[in-house]
Scaffold this motif. Structure first.
Motif, PDB file in Angstrom:
ATOM      1  N   ILE A  76       0.839  -1.204   0.000  1.00  0.00           N
ATOM      2  CA  ILE A  76       0.000   0.000   0.000  1.00  0.00           C
ATOM      3  C   ILE A  76       0.876   1.257   0.000  1.00  0.00           C
ATOM      4  O   ILE A  76       0.682   2.166  -0.814  1.00  0.00           O
ATOM      5  N   GLY A  77       1.868   1.292   0.890  1.00  0.00           N
ATOM      6  CA  GLY A  77       2.745   2.468   0.996  1.00  0.00           C
ATOM      7  C   GLY A  77       3.553   2.711  -0.272  1.00  0.00           C
ATOM      8  O   GLY A  77       3.666   3.847  -0.747  1.00  0.00           O
ATOM      9  N   THR A  78       4.105   1.651  -0.842  1.00  0.00           N
ATOM     10  CA  THR A  78       4.924   1.786  -2.057  1.00  0.00           C
ATOM     11  C   THR A  78       4.069   2.263  -3.222  1.00  0.00           C
ATOM     12  O   THR A  78       4.466   3.171  -3.964  1.00  0.00           O
ATOM     13  N   ASN A  79       2.890   1.676  -3.385  1.00  0.00           N
ATOM     14  CA  ASN A  79       2.013   2.089  -4.485  1.00  0.00           C
ATOM     15  C   ASN A  79       1.587   3.547  -4.356  1.00  0.00           C
ATOM     16  O   ASN A  79       1.518   4.276  -5.347  1.00  0.00           O
ATOM     17  N   LEU A  80       1.325   3.982  -3.128  1.00  0.00           N
ATOM     18  CA  LEU A  80       0.977   5.387  -2.899  1.00  0.00           C
ATOM     19  C   LEU A  80       2.118   6.300  -3.317  1.00  0.00           C
ATOM     20  O   LEU A  80       1.905   7.324  -3.965  1.00  0.00           O
ATOM     21  N   CYS A  81       3.330   5.937  -2.936  1.00  0.00           N
ATOM     22  CA  CYS A  81       4.506   6.752  -3.282  1.00  0.00           C
ATOM     23  C   CYS A  81       4.716   6.786  -4.799  1.00  0.00           C
ATOM     24  O   CYS A  81       5.009   7.840  -5.367  1.00  0.00           O
ATOM     25  N   ILE A  82       4.548   5.637  -5.441  1.00  0.00           N
ATOM     26  CA  ILE A  82       4.707   5.584  -6.896  1.00  0.00           C
ATOM     27  C   ILE A  82       3.662   6.486  -7.564  1.00  0.00           C
ATOM     28  O   ILE A  82       3.973   7.236  -8.487  1.00  0.00           O
ATOM     29  N   ASP A  83       2.421   6.454  -7.052  1.00  0.00           N
ATOM     30  CA  ASP A  83       1.366   7.336  -7.588  1.00  0.00           C
ATOM     31  C   ASP A  83       1.754   8.802  -7.434  1.00  0.00           C
ATOM     32  O   ASP A  83       1.588   9.604  -8.353  1.00  0.00           O
ATOM     33  N   ARG A  84       2.279   9.140  -6.261  1.00  0.00           N
ATOM     34  CA  ARG A  84       2.674  10.536  -6.021  1.00  0.00           C
ATOM     35  C   ARG A  84       3.815  10.948  -6.947  1.00  0.00           C
ATOM     36  O   ARG A  84       3.832  12.071  -7.449  1.00  0.00           O
ATOM     37  N   LEU A  85       4.767  10.045  -7.163  1.00  0.00           N
ATOM     38  CA  LEU A  85       5.892  10.353  -8.060  1.00  0.00           C
ATOM     39  C   LEU A  85       5.406  10.569  -9.491  1.00  0.00           C
ATOM     40  O   LEU A  85       5.903  11.440 -10.195  1.00  0.00           O
ATOM     41  N   ARG A  86       4.441   9.781  -9.910  1.00  0.00           N
ATOM     42  CA  ARG A  86       3.905   9.919 -11.275  1.00  0.00           C
ATOM     43  C   ARG A  86       3.221  11.260 -11.459  1.00  0.00           C
ATOM     44  O   ARG A  86       3.239  11.838 -12.530  1.00  0.00           O
ATOM     45  N   LYS A  87       2.576  11.737 -10.386  1.00  0.00           N
ATOM     46  CA  LYS A  87       1.818  12.983 -10.492  1.00  0.00           C
ATOM     47  C   LYS A  87       2.715  14.215 -10.528  1.00  0.00           C
ATOM     48  O   LYS A  87       2.353  15.220 -11.099  1.00  0.00           O
ATOM     49  N   LYS A  88       3.869  14.125  -9.870  1.00  0.00           N
ATOM     50  CA  LYS A  88       4.709  15.335  -9.854  1.00  0.00           C
ATOM     51  C   LYS A  88       5.798  15.252 -10.908  1.00  0.00           C
ATOM     52  O   LYS A  88       6.376  14.204 -11.146  1.00  0.00           O
TER      53      LYS A  88
END
Length: 191
Positions: A76-88
């Motif tokens: 869950i934590g890794t996927n959230l971080c990957i999502d955030r990286l994709r957005k910025k």
């Protein structure tokens, strides 16, 4: 530990707030370190930790007790971080001028919990370079490298967290290390 976490997750799912709080205490620092290394920003890391636990809480009924709780929460934590990286959008330059420092085995330079203050001073500059190099990594390598060397997970565990075959994990760890080595060599040669 696996048994304890599974029991806590069951209790939390049944509405036991203390059990959920215990899970938060067990994992908040680990998830913060993961998020900070992936996102490179304290505020974003703190937000990612809160969001991770919110998602864990909202999805407790989906937790499969056959798998380790740690695997589930790191996914869950890794996927959230990957999502955030994709957005910025990336805001770094690969050619940014960084102070020179010794190369060597980059992951052995990462801070250890029991390093003396003197050790910390000696390696802090190299650590800064390593962290900057990690920030410039392509996301697909960044997550495996952080889980492997900063969370000390096995290739098998990383495969479970990222839901990918161990052979893919192995390849990405290798390529991630190669990427970092090249970045650190550039710094050493002053390019």
């Amino acid at each position: 530990m696996h048994f304890v976490e599974t029991r806590l997750a069951k209790l939390a799912r049944a509405g036991d707030r203390d059990a959920f709080e215990e899970l938060v205490q067990l994992y908040k620092d680990k998830i913060y370190h993961l998020a900070y290394r992936m996102l490179g920003n304290r505020q974003e890391a703190e937000d990612a930790v809160q969001e991770t636990f919110l998602r864990v809480y909202m999805n407790l009924e989906r937790y499969d007790e056959q798998q380790k709780f740690s695997t589930w929460i790191f996914r869950i934590g890794t996927n959230l971080c990957i999502d955030r990286l994709r957005k910025k959008k990336p805001n770094y330059s690969l050619d940014a001028e960084l102070p020179e420092g010794e190369g060597g085995d980059w992951y052995s330079m990462l801070p250890s919990e029991d390093a003396t203050p003197e050790d910390r001073v000696i390696v802090s500059e190299t650590q800064r370079q390593i962290h900057r190099a990690i920030e410039t990594m392509p996301d697909k390598y960044k997550s495996v490298v952080i889980l492997k060397y900063l969370q000390d997970m096995s290739l098998q565990e990383i495969g479970e967290v990222l839901d990918m075959p161990v052979t893919t994990v192995k390849t990405r760890v290798h390529r991630g290390r190669e990427f970092l080595r090249q970045q650190l060599e550039k710094l050493d040669s002053g390019k």
